[in-house]
Design a protein around this motif. Structure first.
Motif, PDB file in Angstrom:
ATOM      1  N   ALA A 157      22.788 -66.394 -21.948  1.00  0.00           N
ATOM      2  CA  ALA A 157      23.526 -67.647 -22.129  1.00  0.00           C
ATOM      3  C   ALA A 157      25.019 -67.343 -22.143  1.00  0.00           C
ATOM      4  CB  ALA A 157      23.110 -68.302 -23.445  1.00  0.00           C
ATOM      5  N   ARG A 158      25.851 -68.383 -22.121  1.00  0.00           N
ATOM      6  CA  ARG A 158      27.303 -68.186 -22.213  1.00  0.00           C
ATOM      7  C   ARG A 158      27.784 -68.203 -23.656  1.00  0.00           C
ATOM      8  NH1 ARG A 158      30.565 -72.037 -18.398  1.00  0.00           N
ATOM      9  NH2 ARG A 158      32.221 -70.697 -19.176  1.00  0.00           N
ATOM     10  N   TRP A 159      27.166 -69.078 -24.466  1.00  0.00           N
ATOM     11  CA  TRP A 159      27.607 -69.256 -25.852  1.00  0.00           C
ATOM     12  C   TRP A 159      26.410 -69.298 -26.792  1.00  0.00           C
ATOM     13  CZ3 TRP A 159      29.255 -73.129 -22.238  1.00  0.00           C
ATOM     14  CH2 TRP A 159      30.558 -72.955 -21.769  1.00  0.00           C
ATOM     15  N   VAL A 160      26.684 -68.985 -28.047  1.00  0.00           N
ATOM     16  CA  VAL A 160      25.742 -69.240 -29.134  1.00  0.00           C
ATOM     17  C   VAL A 160      26.394 -70.279 -30.030  1.00  0.00           C
ATOM     18  CG1 VAL A 160      24.561 -68.307 -31.170  1.00  0.00           C
ATOM     19  CG2 VAL A 160      24.744 -66.921 -29.090  1.00  0.00           C
ATOM     20  N   VAL A 161      25.667 -71.351 -30.289  1.00  0.00           N
ATOM     21  CA  VAL A 161      26.112 -72.368 -31.242  1.00  0.00           C
ATOM     22  C   VAL A 161      25.329 -72.115 -32.518  1.00  0.00           C
ATOM     23  CG1 VAL A 161      26.250 -74.825 -31.768  1.00  0.00           C
ATOM     24  CG2 VAL A 161      26.621 -74.033 -29.408  1.00  0.00           C
ATOM     25  N   HIS A 162      26.036 -71.724 -33.562  1.00  0.00           N
ATOM     26  CA  HIS A 162      25.413 -71.398 -34.848  1.00  0.00           C
ATOM     27  C   HIS A 162      25.379 -72.653 -35.705  1.00  0.00           C
ATOM     28  CE1 HIS A 162      26.054 -67.065 -33.979  1.00  0.00           C
ATOM     29  NE2 HIS A 162      27.150 -67.527 -33.387  1.00  0.00           N
TER      30      HIS A 162
END
Length: 186
Positions: free
Chosen positions: A76-81
């Protein structure tokens, strides 16, 4: 129109723009989904989480909020926590709203990043003890209700369920929501 899909699998293997992490408030890794994302994503995720803790989130990320980092070595490009609530029946209403907020805030952050595809786990349905069927209902209903706002820009919201039982539960809840939607159109 945003497509909602359900898959049984490993969230760390999803080729999407943003993967949502069911994080703990420290943002520094943990067990379950959180530990798997940190292990597979590598040290870049932890480095960015430490920077977030050193700046705006010094006391940790509050329950129901969301923040993004790089995805490191994940596909993926980002992790949203996001930090889900621990289930407590005696505080159900307040905590159910916090769980819904996890999904709304994660969608908002993903949309602000420009993500077109987002993968969610079943937030709070693991060690935080949320009953799976209710967690599925809150998750799916919140994502449906979020459109056309932040969800409108997303091509796909994917729920990645670990294990056949979790997948079947989400599938049954989703079929119920879809049939209610069709009845409302008649």
């Amino acid at each position: 129109m945003t497509r909602i899909t359900l898959v049984e699998g490993d969230i760390t293997e999803q080729q999407v723009d943003a993967v949502v992490n069911a994080a703990n408030s420290s943002l520094l890794g943990g067990g379950g989904v959180d530990g798997a994302i940190h292990r597979r994503g590598g040290p870049q995720i932890l480095e960015e989480c430490r920077r977030l803790r050193a700046s705006h989130w010094g006391r940790g990320l509050p329950t129901g909020q969301a923040v993004a980092t790089t995805a490191g070595q994940l596909p993926a490009r980002w992790v949203v926590h996001t930090v889900g609530p621990v289930y407590r029946e005696e505080e159900y209403d307040e905590r159910a709203e916090l769980l819904a907020s996890c999904y709304r805030e994660s969608l908002r952050v993903a949309a602000e990043l420009g993500a077109r595809t987002v993968a969610f786990p079943a937030v709070s349905a693991g060690v935080y003890g949320w009953p799976l069927e209710d967690a599925a209902r809150i998750a799916l209903a919140t994502v449906v209700a979020a459109g056309p706002g932040p969800v409108g820009e997303l091509a796909e919201v994917r729920f990645v369920l670990f294990g056949a039982a979790a997948y079947r539960t989400f599938e049954q809840v989703w079929q119920g929501i879809e049939s209610e939607g069709r009845e409302g159109q008649d």
